[in-house]
Design a protein around this motif. Structure first.
Motif, mmCIF file in Angstrom:
data_model
loop_
_atom_site.group_PDB
_atom_site.id
_atom_site.type_symbol
_atom_site.label_atom_id
_atom_site.label_comp_id
_atom_site.label_asym_id
_atom_site.label_seq_id
_atom_site.Cartn_x
_atom_site.Cartn_y
_atom_site.Cartn_z
ATOM 1 N N GLY A 133 0.804 -1.216 0.000
ATOM 2 C CA GLY A 133 0.000 0.000 0.000
ATOM 3 C C GLY A 133 0.839 1.269 0.000
ATOM 4 O O GLY A 133 0.340 2.348 0.279
ATOM 5 N N VAL A 134 2.123 1.153 -0.264
ATOM 6 C CA VAL A 134 3.007 2.319 -0.331
ATOM 7 C C VAL A 134 4.040 2.155 -1.427
ATOM 8 O O VAL A 134 4.359 1.037 -1.826
ATOM 9 C CB VAL A 134 3.833 2.514 0.962
ATOM 10 C CG1 VAL A 134 3.300 3.647 1.753
ATOM 11 C CG2 VAL A 134 3.926 1.250 1.758
ATOM 12 N N LYS A 135 4.553 3.317 -1.868
ATOM 13 C CA LYS A 135 5.688 3.329 -2.789
ATOM 14 C C LYS A 135 6.792 2.451 -2.220
ATOM 15 O O LYS A 135 7.126 2.562 -1.051
ATOM 16 C CB LYS A 135 6.245 4.750 -2.903
ATOM 17 C CG LYS A 135 5.617 5.593 -3.967
ATOM 18 C CD LYS A 135 6.589 6.665 -4.440
ATOM 19 C CE LYS A 135 6.608 7.892 -3.539
ATOM 20 N NZ LYS A 135 7.352 9.023 -4.112
ATOM 21 N N SER A 136 7.351 1.588 -3.036
ATOM 22 C CA SER A 136 8.380 0.700 -2.491
ATOM 23 C C SER A 136 9.665 0.779 -3.293
ATOM 24 O O SER A 136 10.550 -0.058 -3.144
ATOM 25 C CB SER A 136 7.849 -0.738 -2.464
ATOM 26 O OG SER A 136 6.685 -0.816 -1.698
ATOM 27 N N GLU A 137 9.743 1.788 -4.145
ATOM 28 C CA GLU A 137 10.903 1.958 -5.009
ATOM 29 C C GLU A 137 12.203 1.970 -4.210
ATOM 30 O O GLU A 137 13.163 1.280 -4.524
ATOM 31 C CB GLU A 137 10.740 3.284 -5.741
ATOM 32 C CG GLU A 137 11.702 3.472 -6.874
ATOM 33 C CD GLU A 137 11.604 4.890 -7.426
ATOM 34 O OE1 GLU A 137 10.921 5.734 -6.824
ATOM 35 O OE2 GLU A 137 12.241 5.123 -8.457
ATOM 36 N N HIS B 131 7.903 16.382 -3.641
ATOM 37 C CA HIS B 131 8.684 15.141 -3.643
ATOM 38 C C HIS B 131 8.007 14.063 -4.489
ATOM 39 O O HIS B 131 8.669 13.240 -5.115
ATOM 40 C CB HIS B 131 8.900 14.645 -2.220
ATOM 41 C CG HIS B 131 9.912 13.560 -2.121
ATOM 42 N ND1 HIS B 131 11.184 13.697 -2.639
ATOM 43 C CD2 HIS B 131 9.857 12.316 -1.609
ATOM 44 C CE1 HIS B 131 11.856 12.578 -2.437
ATOM 45 N NE2 HIS B 131 11.083 11.724 -1.814
ATOM 46 N N ASN B 132 6.680 14.077 -4.497
ATOM 47 C CA ASN B 132 5.956 13.105 -5.321
ATOM 48 C C ASN B 132 6.194 13.336 -6.809
ATOM 49 O O ASN B 132 5.992 12.442 -7.619
ATOM 50 C CB ASN B 132 4.455 13.171 -5.036
ATOM 51 C CG ASN B 132 4.056 12.217 -3.939
ATOM 52 O OD1 ASN B 132 4.777 11.258 -3.653
ATOM 53 N ND2 ASN B 132 2.920 12.468 -3.326
ATOM 54 N N ASP B 133 6.593 14.544 -7.164
ATOM 55 C CA ASP B 133 6.854 14.861 -8.568
ATOM 56 C C ASP B 133 8.286 14.542 -8.984
ATOM 57 O O ASP B 133 8.709 14.866 -10.082
ATOM 58 C CB ASP B 133 6.581 16.344 -8.841
ATOM 59 C CG ASP B 133 5.092 16.628 -8.912
ATOM 60 O OD1 ASP B 133 4.324 15.652 -8.845
ATOM 61 O OD2 ASP B 133 4.703 17.800 -9.022
ATOM 62 N N SER B 134 9.042 13.955 -8.074
ATOM 63 C CA SER B 134 10.434 13.627 -8.383
ATOM 64 C C SER B 134 10.623 12.116 -8.331
ATOM 65 O O SER B 134 9.946 11.445 -7.579
ATOM 66 C CB SER B 134 11.373 14.242 -7.351
ATOM 67 O OG SER B 134 11.124 15.607 -7.225
ATOM 68 N N VAL B 135 11.529 11.645 -9.137
ATOM 69 C CA VAL B 135 11.876 10.229 -9.010
ATOM 70 C C VAL B 135 13.387 10.094 -8.920
ATOM 71 O O VAL B 135 14.138 10.955 -9.374
ATOM 72 C CB VAL B 135 11.377 9.369 -10.196
ATOM 73 C CG1 VAL B 135 9.876 9.398 -10.290
ATOM 74 C CG2 VAL B 135 12.005 9.810 -11.498
ATOM 75 N N GLY B 136 13.795 9.003 -8.326
ATOM 76 C CA GLY B 136 15.205 8.647 -8.305
ATOM 77 C C GLY B 136 15.418 7.518 -9.284
ATOM 78 O O GLY B 136 14.624 7.325 -10.209
ATOM 79 N N ARG B 137 16.436 6.782 -9.057
ATOM 80 C CA ARG B 137 16.797 5.724 -9.979
ATOM 81 C C ARG B 137 17.102 4.520 -9.125
ATOM 82 O O ARG B 137 17.651 4.657 -8.033
ATOM 83 C CB ARG B 137 18.055 6.172 -10.718
ATOM 84 C CG ARG B 137 18.448 5.333 -11.880
ATOM 85 C CD ARG B 137 19.724 5.886 -12.500
ATOM 86 N NE ARG B 137 20.023 5.180 -13.721
ATOM 87 C CZ ARG B 137 20.576 3.974 -13.757
ATOM 88 N NH1 ARG B 137 20.906 3.382 -12.638
ATOM 89 N NH2 ARG B 137 20.816 3.392 -14.918
ATOM 90 N N LEU B 138 16.761 3.327 -9.610
ATOM 91 C CA LEU B 138 17.116 2.131 -8.849
ATOM 92 C C LEU B 138 18.633 2.024 -8.793
ATOM 93 O O LEU B 138 19.308 2.282 -9.789
ATOM 94 C CB LEU B 138 16.554 0.875 -9.526
ATOM 95 C CG LEU B 138 15.132 0.496 -9.159
ATOM 96 C CD1 LEU B 138 14.771 -0.822 -9.817
ATOM 97 C CD2 LEU B 138 14.952 0.413 -7.657
ATOM 98 N N PRO C 101 5.970 7.093 -10.183
ATOM 99 C CA PRO C 101 5.330 6.195 -9.227
ATOM 100 C C PRO C 101 3.903 6.646 -8.955
ATOM 101 O O PRO C 101 3.590 7.823 -9.150
ATOM 102 C CB PRO C 101 6.191 6.349 -7.968
ATOM 103 C CG PRO C 101 6.824 7.685 -8.103
ATOM 104 C CD PRO C 101 6.982 7.944 -9.564
ATOM 105 N N PRO C 102 3.034 5.720 -8.524
ATOM 106 C CA PRO C 102 1.658 6.123 -8.217
ATOM 107 C C PRO C 102 1.670 7.155 -7.097
ATOM 108 O O PRO C 102 2.522 7.095 -6.223
ATOM 109 C CB PRO C 102 1.012 4.822 -7.750
ATOM 110 C CG PRO C 102 2.148 3.927 -7.363
ATOM 111 C CD PRO C 102 3.290 4.328 -8.238
ATOM 112 N N PRO C 103 0.766 8.143 -7.149
ATOM 113 C CA PRO C 103 0.747 9.178 -6.115
ATOM 114 C C PRO C 103 0.427 8.552 -4.753
ATOM 115 O O PRO C 103 -0.291 7.561 -4.678
ATOM 116 C CB PRO C 103 -0.373 10.108 -6.565
ATOM 117 C CG PRO C 103 -1.211 9.303 -7.502
ATOM 118 C CD PRO C 103 -0.302 8.300 -8.124
ATOM 119 N N SER C 104 1.014 9.096 -3.731
ATOM 120 C CA SER C 104 0.793 8.492 -2.419
ATOM 121 C C SER C 104 0.585 9.574 -1.375
ATOM 122 O O SER C 104 1.142 9.524 -0.304
ATOM 123 C CB SER C 104 1.994 7.640 -2.042
ATOM 124 O OG SER C 104 3.149 8.441 -1.989
ATOM 125 N N ALA C 105 -0.223 10.575 -1.742
ATOM 126 C CA ALA C 105 -0.449 11.686 -0.820
ATOM 127 C C ALA C 105 -1.281 11.224 0.376
ATOM 128 O O ALA C 105 -2.189 10.411 0.244
ATOM 129 C CB ALA C 105 -1.149 12.817 -1.556
#
Lengths: 193, 253, 193
Positions: A133-137, B131-138, C101-105
């Motif tokens: 249920g959460v981002k897990s990246e 922060h939700n608008d940003s991504v990192g990299r694996l 990633p899917p939004p998780s607000a």
């Protein structure tokens, strides 16, 4: 950093016109985010609304720019996808990083993610995120970089996402012979509740 | 300010996370300073709004009703003459037990604290959005690099004499044709070392590719030459994976 | 691409001396490799054999260089680890390639509850409810299941209720550099008055 070799200038003569220059940072950013999956010609053409024939010149233009700026990772076509890969000069630094002890114990999030992967493997990131249920990246990243999980092919379906499974080392750590055994133990522990 | 009433009607309880949120809204709408306000002033608006909403929101309203009781009690007290402070204290004691009623000062303190929380909540929401608008990299798995280094660990208690012994045992077990060429090819180990170094000048090679023929003498010569070069720090051996090819390259000086 | 703002030049005046300039590509390469796992001050100091105090200026130097070159991903400190993350401008492109990633607000109620716990931790549910003026069981449940708060023992007194505190995952969720930065949000708000 002096990697502005003649090779670069010859690349530049075959590159796409300067009208694509503003795209280069975005292209690099997308390649950055796409990681080892990379981006196909088709994906790049679609997202920037350019023709398929334009993709290679644009990528080579980015390469020339990266070389000129002395970047230590560069765009390369591997199989049928463009991706950013690090240059061999980084190797000794990567080794020294690998040798350094990990900065901290596994977070709860990472541990949970590991347990889910161990139980459900092989499993995609999306399925992990659906269960947690959460981002897990980030948790997946931690587990990858510590050699606890690895990519195990790709799933069917849209985007053909990566599947993850635990590494041999994890089984060894727990003194187990196979993933089946691990999954059976999980099954048992779940049934006891 | 009373003509801002129509605005209040449009507000529903849903829009507020709780009675303090609603009260803050009413105070801010009237542009009042929390430190200065007479609570009684917003009480009427609060009650009116609550009444309008009660029909639809009985379930969520209980917290709002508790606040209404508090506000009424404070208002009632503010209407009492100052001389009956003793009665006021008595009243407070009586209510304290079920936490229903607080004094005006206490309510103001709570409002101030809640306002701080609300401000921080907004900041957090901003950070969350960005922060939700940003991504990192694996990350790139570092294990392969670690594996290479672990070669040292694996060989920590292995010295050259044990290597020779191991070689001897292996050669005894694996029957290898004795190549007659070898007799002619009386190559010394220093000669072979030079040859290997020149073979490596352009690109790394696998250990196996350094062998011309699988003769016993050839294997021994190459093996000893390679060991000698490692000892002199002239070359590096790498193995990308367990049981994989052993790659040899020149040590960069 | 014109992101060479004044901000950058002010960063440059406080940065490490030019003698570290040759490290920047390698630093960026290692950050690239470390991905979302990030690198701690200690790791960077160790790999490049610099003092711990030098790490922040070096990273800020890299940031200034990235801004000057119009890079669309930049070094940021999140949860005490330096990492490369993309800028918001790239987000629409990431979305169109399904790389976002899917939004998780979090809900307003959960955010508010989290802010209270961050401010007053360790704190009981009752005390949270007193500050908010509403029942907060569900919000606490959400935060627990997302690993943003955890139980931190029990309070004295009747019923010995659970105490709650925030976890380090809060920093990851909001992209905050450190617990200090979280505390600074409160100071910032207090000073506004």
């Amino acid at each position: 950093m002096d990697r502005t070799s003649e090779q670069v200038t010859t690349v530049q003569t075959t590159m796409a016109g300067p009208f694509h220059e503003h795209l280069l940072p975005y292209l690099e950013g997308l390649l950055f985010a796409a990681g080892t999956e990379g981006l196909t010609d088709r994906q790049i053409a679609r997202v920037f609304d350019v023709s398929l024939d334009d993709v290679e010149p644009i990528c080579l233009h980015l390469l020339a720019q990266q070389k000129a700026q002395g970047r230590i990772f560069e765009v390369r076509r591997i199989a049928d996808a463009w991706q950013l890969i690090t240059l061999p000069e980084l190797f000794p630094y990567l080794q020294s990083l690998a040798l350094a002890p990990p900065p901290s114990a596994l977070s709860q999030a990472a541990l949970e993610t590991l347990a889910i992967i161990a139980y459900k493997q092989p499993i995609t990131r999306l399925d992990i995120e659906n269960i947690r249920g959460v981002k897990s990246e980030r948790a997946i990243g931690t587990l990858m970089s510590r050699g606890l999980i690895c990519e195990a092919g790709r799933a069917q379906g849209p985007g053909r996402p990566f599947l993850y499974e635990t590494t041999r080392d994890v089984l060894d750590h727990f003194g187990l012979a196979s993933m089946d055994e691990l999954q059976r133990l999980f099954e048992q522990s779940l049934n006891q509740e | 300010m009373s003509d801002s009433f129509p605005l209040v009607y449009e507000v529903t309880l849903d829009a507020f996370s709780g009675p303090l949120d609603l009260l803050l809204h009413l105070i801010e709408q009237e542009e009042l300073d929390i430190h200065e306000i007479a609570i009684a002033k917003v009480t009427d608006q609060y009650l009116k709004l609550l009444q309008d909403s009660l029909g639809q929101h009985l379930d969520v309203a209980s917290d709002f009703i508790v606040m209404a009781a508090t506000l009424l009690a404070i208002k009632a007290r503010s209407l009492l003459p100052r001389s009956i402070d003793a009665f006021d204290e008595h009243l407070e004691d009586a209510y304290d037990e079920d936490d229903l009623v607080v004094s005006a000062t206490e309510l103001k303190e709570r409002l101030l604290e809640y306002r701080l929380i609300k401000q921080v909540t907004e900041l957090l929401q901003q950070h969350e959005g960005e922060h939700n608008d940003s991504v990192g990299r694996l990350p790139i798995p570092l294990t392969p690099y670690r594996e290479l280094l672990q070669v040292h660990d694996h060989l920590a208690d292995v010295d050259l004499s044990r290597m020779f012994q191991a070689l001897a045992t292996a050669l005894q077990r694996v029957a290898i044709e004795y190549n007659v060429d070898v007799v002619r090819d009386r190559e010394t180990i220093p000669q072979r070392m030079r040859k290997i170094e020149s073979q490596l000048r352009h690109a790394p090679r696998t250990l196996v590719s350094l062998l011309k023929s699988p003769s016993r003498r050839e294997i021994v010569t190459v093996f000893l030459a390679v060991l000698e070069l490692i000892k002199l720090n002239r070359i590096i051996c790498k193995q990308e994976e367990r049981f994989g090819d052993i790659w040899i390259e020149l040590q960069n000086k």
